[in-house]
Write a protein that holds these residues in place. Structure first.
Motif, PDB file in Angstrom:
ATOM      1  N   GLY A   1      25.524  20.396  35.387  1.00 40.34           N
ATOM      2  CA  GLY A   1      24.900  19.549  34.736  1.00 40.34           C
ATOM      3  C   GLY A   1      23.731  18.635  35.199  1.00 40.34           C
ATOM      4  O   GLY A   1      23.343  17.665  34.478  1.00 40.34           O
ATOM      5  N   MET A   2      23.198  19.300  36.104  1.00 41.15           N
ATOM      6  CA  MET A   2      22.000  18.701  36.925  1.00 41.15           C
ATOM      7  C   MET A   2      21.027  19.060  36.068  1.00 41.15           C
ATOM      8  O   MET A   2      19.959  18.354  35.783  1.00 41.15           O
ATOM      9  N   LYS A   3      20.667  20.502  36.061  1.00 44.74           N
ATOM     10  CA  LYS A   3      19.235  21.050  35.732  1.00 44.74           C
ATOM     11  C   LYS A   3      19.620  22.177  34.807  1.00 44.74           C
ATOM     12  O   LYS A   3      20.761  23.027  35.261  1.00 44.74           O
ATOM     13  N   ASP A   4      19.038  22.359  33.756  1.00 43.29           N
ATOM     14  CA  ASP A   4      19.261  23.570  32.878  1.00 43.29           C
ATOM     15  C   ASP A   4      18.923  24.948  33.754  1.00 43.29           C
ATOM     16  O   ASP A   4      19.623  26.048  33.791  1.00 43.29           O
ATOM     17  N   LYS A   5      17.755  24.921  34.585  1.00 39.83           N
ATOM     18  CA  LYS A   5      17.480  26.127  35.363  1.00 39.83           C
ATOM     19  C   LYS A   5      18.587  26.443  36.428  1.00 39.83           C
ATOM     20  O   LYS A   5      18.830  27.670  36.642  1.00 39.83           O
ATOM     21  N   TYR A   6      19.475  25.453  36.778  1.00 35.45           N
ATOM     22  CA  TYR A   6      20.367  25.921  37.669  1.00 35.45           C
ATOM     23  C   TYR A   6      21.406  26.769  37.033  1.00 35.45           C
ATOM     24  O   TYR A   6      22.167  27.578  37.921  1.00 35.45           O
ATOM     25  N   GLN A   7      21.840  26.701  35.647  1.00 36.62           N
ATOM     26  CA  GLN A   7      22.794  27.404  35.007  1.00 36.62           C
ATOM     27  C   GLN A   7      22.299  28.917  34.874  1.00 36.62           C
ATOM     28  O   GLN A   7      23.071  29.901  35.405  1.00 36.62           O
ATOM     29  N   GLY A   8      20.958  29.247  34.884  1.00 39.49           N
ATOM     30  CA  GLY A   8      20.382  30.529  34.812  1.00 39.49           C
ATOM     31  C   GLY A   8      20.425  31.116  35.992  1.00 39.49           C
ATOM     32  O   GLY A   8      20.910  32.289  36.420  1.00 39.49           O
ATOM     33  N   LEU A   9      20.186  30.445  37.162  1.00 42.50           N
ATOM     34  CA  LEU A   9      20.403  30.947  38.571  1.00 42.50           C
ATOM     35  C   LEU A   9      21.509  31.488  39.036  1.00 42.50           C
ATOM     36  O   LEU A   9      22.066  32.361  39.641  1.00 42.50           O
ATOM     37  N   LEU A  10      22.670  30.324  38.474  1.00 46.71           N
ATOM     38  CA  LEU A  10      24.008  30.731  38.891  1.00 46.71           C
ATOM     39  C   LEU A  10      24.698  31.775  38.029  1.00 46.71           C
ATOM     40  O   LEU A  10      25.377  32.930  38.713  1.00 46.71           O
ATOM     41  N   LEU A  11      24.095  32.055  36.804  1.00 42.80           N
ATOM     42  CA  LEU A  11      24.563  33.208  36.158  1.00 42.80           C
ATOM     43  C   LEU A  11      23.910  34.524  36.986  1.00 42.80           C
ATOM     44  O   LEU A  11      24.575  35.590  36.911  1.00 42.80           O
ATOM     45  N   GLN A  12      22.630  34.502  37.146  1.00 42.76           N
ATOM     46  CA  GLN A  12      22.152  35.542  37.858  1.00 42.76           C
ATOM     47  C   GLN A  12      22.612  36.176  39.199  1.00 42.76           C
ATOM     48  O   GLN A  12      22.735  37.053  39.422  1.00 42.76           O
ATOM     49  N   SER A  13      23.143  34.747  39.696  1.00 45.15           N
ATOM     50  CA  SER A  13      23.871  35.439  41.148  1.00 45.15           C
ATOM     51  C   SER A  13      25.223  35.573  41.012  1.00 45.15           C
ATOM     52  O   SER A  13      25.858  35.981  42.200  1.00 45.15           O
ATOM     53  N   GLY A  14      25.699  35.743  39.560  1.00 43.32           N
ATOM     54  CA  GLY A  14      27.087  36.120  39.597  1.00 43.32           C
ATOM     55  C   GLY A  14      27.953  35.332  39.689  1.00 43.32           C
ATOM     56  O   GLY A  14      29.462  35.546  40.067  1.00 43.32           O
ATOM     57  N   ILE A  15      27.830  34.201  39.455  1.00 44.00           N
ATOM     58  CA  ILE A  15      29.044  32.974  39.308  1.00 44.00           C
ATOM     59  C   ILE A  15      30.310  33.209  38.369  1.00 44.00           C
ATOM     60  O   ILE A  15      31.398  32.784  38.749  1.00 44.00           O
ATOM     61  N   ILE A  16      30.097  34.229  37.460  1.00 49.62           N
ATOM     62  CA  ILE A  16      31.024  34.229  36.577  1.00 49.62           C
ATOM     63  C   ILE A  16      32.373  35.151  37.326  1.00 49.62           C
ATOM     64  O   ILE A  16      33.479  34.952  36.771  1.00 49.62           O
ATOM     65  N   THR A  17      32.057  35.990  38.255  1.00 48.40           N
ATOM     66  CA  THR A  17      32.826  36.956  38.787  1.00 48.40           C
ATOM     67  C   THR A  17      33.866  35.988  39.645  1.00 48.40           C
ATOM     68  O   THR A  17      35.131  36.109  39.466  1.00 48.40           O
ATOM     69  N   PRO A  18      33.657  35.143  40.379  1.00 41.43           N
ATOM     70  CA  PRO A  18      34.505  34.220  41.230  1.00 41.43           C
ATOM     71  C   PRO A  18      35.314  33.357  40.098  1.00 41.43           C
ATOM     72  O   PRO A  18      36.381  32.924  40.270  1.00 41.43           O
ATOM     73  N   LEU A  19      34.755  32.778  38.994  1.00 44.22           N
ATOM     74  CA  LEU A  19      35.347  32.071  38.103  1.00 44.22           C
ATOM     75  C   LEU A  19      36.419  32.818  37.625  1.00 44.22           C
ATOM     76  O   LEU A  19      37.703  32.236  37.296  1.00 44.22           O
ATOM     77  N   LEU A  20      35.926  33.984  36.961  1.00 48.85           N
ATOM     78  CA  LEU A  20      37.121  34.901  36.506  1.00 48.85           C
ATOM     79  C   LEU A  20      38.396  35.099  37.358  1.00 48.85           C
ATOM     80  O   LEU A  20      39.528  35.309  37.046  1.00 48.85           O
ATOM     81  N   ARG A  21      37.981  35.263  38.636  1.00 52.11           N
ATOM     82  CA  ARG A  21      38.929  35.700  39.677  1.00 52.11           C
ATOM     83  C   ARG A  21      39.852  34.540  39.849  1.00 52.11           C
ATOM     84  O   ARG A  21      41.069  34.657  40.127  1.00 52.11           O
ATOM     85  N   VAL A  22      39.287  33.202  40.038  1.00 53.41           N
ATOM     86  CA  VAL A  22      40.508  32.127  40.115  1.00 53.41           C
ATOM     87  C   VAL A  22      41.301  31.959  38.841  1.00 53.41           C
ATOM     88  O   VAL A  22      42.279  31.811  38.989  1.00 53.41           O
ATOM     89  N   LEU A  23      40.648  31.990  37.665  1.00 53.83           N
ATOM     90  CA  LEU A  23      41.442  31.759  36.407  1.00 53.83           C
ATOM     91  C   LEU A  23      42.433  33.118  36.411  1.00 53.83           C
ATOM     92  O   LEU A  23      43.553  32.781  35.802  1.00 53.83           O
ATOM     93  N   LYS A  24      42.264  34.115  37.058  1.00 55.53           N
ATOM     94  CA  LYS A  24      43.044  35.294  36.881  1.00 55.53           C
ATOM     95  C   LYS A  24      44.334  35.063  37.809  1.00 55.53           C
ATOM     96  O   LYS A  24      45.330  35.423  37.821  1.00 55.53           O
ATOM     97  N   ASP A  25      43.807  34.624  39.103  1.00 57.39           N
ATOM     98  CA  ASP A  25      44.967  34.538  40.383  1.00 57.39           C
ATOM     99  C   ASP A  25      45.782  33.154  40.389  1.00 57.39           C
ATOM    100  O   ASP A  25      46.651  33.265  40.986  1.00 57.39           O
TER     101      ASP A  25
END
Length: 993
Positions: free
Chosen positions: A635-659
């Protein structure tokens, strides 16, 4: 001697063969028969000095020596009777007449109580001086042979240190009168003590300094040559202090005192001698002479039992540069470990009993031997275990100004450390029990760096292999502040050791010490030296402890001291799991700050990848906290979302949702995932598919999981929204359509994202429509059309599904879709969108359906509802057109089924005509709008000339263009509507008008 003339045989046969005589009292110095002992070569006169004991048996007991007057008088005449005499040793007796073993005059105190200084009542000191003058006169006048060597004499002035020794006339006369060979070998300033203790003969011990003696020797004939001779150096090498160690087997240990080593060095420098030219054999033999024993110093023990001090050997080789065969002189010390232990125990007992020990000077050497023994492979700790009390005592004998005592302290501490490292738990307990911790703590205050270093190393071993009680004791002794102070040391060894101990004792560090400790830890972590990496683990432990213990956390201090970039660098490169885990906790604690602090942290280059790695942590607590921070960062800056996506944030999010099974965690993580899905496509299609699979598994709803399911539905919708045609066709195989349809019949507020997802799918491809149909989508949608909100979305979705398919239309009719649509047409005036959607669905059904399908719709009353719609003056034109098309389809179907169908009711025709009239009037209005557009364009052209007015320029760019586009859009819509009206069949019932 008194019986020397008792018989002829003794007089002529026995007495000439005697070479050694021992005189125990003055009466034995019989001048009359002395000359008969013509072969005497050595005399021992023990009666010259008598030791008187005073205050015997009390604490004040002391002894003093005095000269026996009769012996003193007889010495010179008696010695002159032996033509072959070569050596004379002077000894002493106790006042009871027994010999004093190992008597050394230089170490005795003189009885000088007599107040008169004139013969024969002068004091002992004056008497000794007169005796030395007597000897000097005898040499000078020739009464004594120049080859005669005297041993055991010492100038008494040396004992009285306050006297001016450089002007002692007695010693000056001795240096000028004694034979040159003896003067060269004179002792000076009580240096004879070591030779005496070693059991060897020594020259007169004068009170002059060595330079004065050399100057006198140099002034004598042949003196210069004597001073420059190689033999002089070799004689000095043979004068090392010999110690006889009588433990089990007799061991001989030689050590050169500092004074002797300095003298050897001085002799070499004085003679300007090139020691490299000396033969290695002659040097080794000269050194071995220090081990000589026997009355003539001609017996050298077995080399295996002769040990030269390692310190002395190193000095002779490294400092002086003598060519020494180390292998010839070195001995396997480890075989004699028991003898060295015995020596240390003797010294310990002597110290405990406050008495002198002859081995005091080699305590350091023995400690070094024991230390090297313990550093070897598999040492037997039991051989040295009895030394522990002794070693602790040595560490307590600390003196700021005593180098020797400090060195003992150092070596003893090393030995204790090695026992702690290689000993058993019981051995360690004994070390602690004897008070070693107290000693090590005190040593931390030493100004001597080696002592501090060994204390730190020892405490490190205790921290590693000791017990928690040992750590408690270290803290109770007050070591923590000292260790923190040593973190500022310029020696990294000190810093690393202190850090290791502090890390082990972190629970004992007071909160008020955290501020200064934090600054030191940050300084160390910011150091870039390669050797500093060993300290990172302990720094990480301390940093984590400080941040977790303090409230409020010193987050701003860490930021201000610029530690965050270093933490990012370490986390990005380290392979040490312990460092990583602790620094992950540090990062999580830093992220627990205010929003402003979090934004400062995230602004650091490389922080986003670290945040993602925290979210991927195997520690669930770290992972969950990191993901909660991710939601804040998004929620701070739009550019942080892109950086998080590029760094692979989706994988840990999915792992937590799964486990995870924790509902609150699922709610938070699913919400964060939706925020990423909303802004754009995930990193790749594989990630999108994985996200769809995980979200599909979450579509199980109950009272607790409403939020989770709602978020999952929104996530599905946004993911599908950003997929291509081909990707959507592949994604539907995951199986999320059926769970979505099932959610429509639930009472929970999750319908909007479900319907949006289904509508999106229905508008994408025939494959998606078929998939929805196979899951009974028409049935689900038809049954829920009026029971939930967003009826227009359901209607649009159904229209997409049934479009062009009579089978699907039949399915919709079978599920009572028609009454629901008719009911929607009857909604209030403000429900324009649902009405429009329902009308469009009816249009699709009438367009593609059979005449029976249309008949069913008419039978449900849709025709009347259509006429009612046309009677609505607020009805939009496009909605009216849909109604007209629908009506056209109904009429067409009616004619096909029954060609003689009558005309429409007049009321219906009138309502339709009225709506058409409204549309014609709207067309005229659009034409007027065209004139207005032309006028506005002219005004815009005029405004182009006014370049300086920013507001006018803005009006041109914004208002004018916007209005122009709106009018053009209206015109296009009107033209499209007119064209569609013109296409209506002229032969239809509408044509009568």
């Amino acid at each position: 001697m008194s019986c020397g003339a008792t018989c002829k045989m003794i007089l002529h046969d026995a007495m000439p063969r005697i070479t050694t005589l021992c005189i125990d009292k003055s009466s034995q110095m019989n001048l009359a028969v002395a000359s008969r002992f013509r072969d005497i070569r050595e005399l021992r006169i023990n009666s010259l000095f008598i030791r008187r004991i005073y205050e015997a048996g009390t604490d004040d007991e002391f002894g003093e020596v005095e000269l026996d007057l009769e012996t003193k008088i007889c010495v010179v005449p008696f010695l002159s009777r032996f033509p072959l005499l070569e050596k004379v040793r002077f000894g002493g007796k106790k006042d009871d007449g027994t010999d004093i073993e190992g008597f050394i005059l230089a170490s005795e105190c003189y009885n000088d109580w007599q107040v008169e200084d004139i013969y024969p009542n002068e004091g002992a000191r004056e008497s000794m001086l007169s005796f030395l003058d007597l000897i000097s006169g005898a040499y000078k006048c020739g009464s004594l042979s120049k080859r005669l060597k005297l041993s055991g004499l010492c100038c008494p002035n040396e004992y009285y240190g306050s006297r001016n020794s450089s002007s002692c006339q007695t010693c000056l006369r001795a240096c000028k009168s004694f034979p040159l060979e003896q003067v060269v070998e004179f002792e000076c300033r009580r240096s004879s003590i070591d030779n005496g203790l070693s059991g060897r003969m020594y020259g007169l011990d004068v009170c002059l300094d060595r330079a004065k003696i050399d100057s006198i020797v140099e002034s004598r004939s042949g003196g210069k040559k004597s001073l420059l001779s190689e033999d002089r150096l070799l004689r000095h090498l043979g004068r090392g202090r010999r110690y006889r160690i009588n433990a089990q087997k007799t061991l001989h240990f030689v050590k050169y005192k500092k004074q002797e080593l300095d003298e050897i060095k001085r002799v070499i420098e004085y003679a300007e001698m090139d020691v490299k030219k000396l033969s290695m054999e002659s040097v080794s033999n000269a050194i071995m002479n220090s081990f000589a024993m026997g009355s003539n110093n001609d017996i050298i023990p077995c080399k295996k039992m002769c040990i030269l001090s390692e310190a002395s050997l190193d000095y002779l080789v490294n400092e002086i540069g003598l060519p020494v065969d180390r292998l010839d002189l070195e001995t396997d010390l480890m075989k004699h470990i028991q003898q060295f232990v015995w020596v240390l125990m003797q010294c310990h007992d002597a110290n405990m009993n406050d008495r002198f020990c002859e081995y005091t000077d080699i305590e350091i050497d023995c400690l070094k031997v024991v230390r090297h023994y313990l550093k070897g492979n598999k040492p037997s700790i039991q051989q040295v275990i009895e030394l522990i009390p002794c070693l602790v005592q040595f560490t307590n004998l600390y003196a700021y100004n005593s180098e020797i005592q400090n060195e003992k302290n150092l070596e003893a501490a090393h030995v204790l450390k090695n026992i702690f490292v290689k000993g058993t738990d019981e051995d360690r307990k004994k070390v602690v029990r004897e008070g070693a911790l107290v000693s090590f703590n005190r040593m931390l205050d030493s100004p001597k760096e080696p002592i501090v270093n060994v204390a730190l190393l020892s405490l490190v071993e205790i921290a590693i292999k000791g017990t928690s009680d040992n750590i408690d004791t270290i803290a109770e002794l007050g070591a923590i502040p000292k260790l923190i102070r040593h973190l500022d040391s310029k020696h990294m060894d000190f810093v690393q050791s202190s850090l290791q101990i502090l890390a082990a004792a972190k629970d004992h560090i007071k909160v008020h010490s955290h501020t200064i400790l934090l600054r030191r830890v940050i300084r160390i972590m910011n150091m870039k030296e390669s050797h500093q990496s060993d300290s990172l683990s302990n720094c990480a432990v301390l940093l984590r402890d400080i941040l977790e213990a303090d409230s409020p956390r010193p987050i701003q201090t860490v930021i201000n001291l610029d530690l965050v970039p270093r933490l990012i660098e370490i986390l990005s490169t380290t392979k040490d799991e312990a460092i990583r885990l602790n620094l992950e906790h540090v990062m999580i604690n830093l992220l627990a700050g205010t929003n402003e602090q979090v934004e400062l942290l995230v602004a650091n280059v490389g922080f986003i990848p670290v945040l993602v790695s925290l979210a991927e942590s195997q520690d669930s607590a770290i992972s969950e906290k990191a993901i909660s921070i991710v939601a804040k960062v998004v929620g701070m800056k739009d550019k942080y979302q892109g950086l998080l996506l590029q760094s692979g944030i989706i994988t840990p999010l999915l792992r937590v949702l799964k486990d995870s099974n924790v509902v609150s965690t699922l709610e938070s993580v699913s919400s964060t995932l939706v925020s990423f899905c909303r802004v754009g496509k995930l990193t790749n299609f594989d990630t999108s598919k994985e996200a769809l699979k995980v979200l599909t598994e979450l579509l199980v709803i109950n009272d607790e999981t409403v939020v989770v399911v709602c978020n999952s539905c929104w996530g599905l919708y946004h993911i599908l929204r950003h997929l291509t045609y081909e990707e959507v066709n592949e994604a539907i195989n995951i199986g999320f359509i059926k769970p979505l349809l099932g959610l429509l019949s639930t009472p929970y507020n999750v319908h909007e994202p479900v319907l949006k997802s289904l509508h999106l799918l229905s508008s994408r491809s025939d494959e998606c429509i078929e998939a929805i149909s196979l899951c009974n989508g028409i049935s689900y949608l038809s049954k829920t059309l009026l029971s939930i909100t967003n009826q227009e979305l359901i209607a649009w979705t159904i229209s997409n599904i049934i479009s062009g398919s009579r089978d699907k239309i039949q399915t919709a009719i079978d599920n009572n879709l028609a009454p629901s649509l008719v009911q929607m047409l009857a909604m209030e005036k403000d429900k324009a969108e649902p009405k429009k959607a329902a009308l469009w669905t009816l249009y699709q059904m009438t367009k593609a359906g059979s005449s029976s399908h249309v008949k069913c719709l008419v039978s449900e009353g849709c025709l009347n509802k259509l006429f009612d719609l046309f009677g609505n003056t607020e009805m939009e034109c496009n909605t009216a057109m849909i109604g007209i098309w629908t009506l056209k389809n109904i009429i067409k179907a009616g004619k096909e089924q029954s060609p003689n169908t009558s005309r429409l009711p007049s009321s219906g025709v009138l309502s339709i005509e009225k709506k058409l009239q409204e549309m014609i009037e709207m067309n005229l209005q659009f034409e007027q709008n065209d004139d207005r557009v032309e006028l506005i364009e002219k005004k815009i052209a005029w405004l182009k000339f006014d370049r300086q007015n920013a507001r006018v320029q803005s009006l041109k760019n914004v208002a004018g263009n916007l209005l122009k586009e709106q009018l053009r859009d209206n015109d296009e819509r009107l033209q499209e509507l007119i064209q569609k009206i013109a296409d209506i069949d002229k032969k239809s019932p509408l044509g009568h008008a």
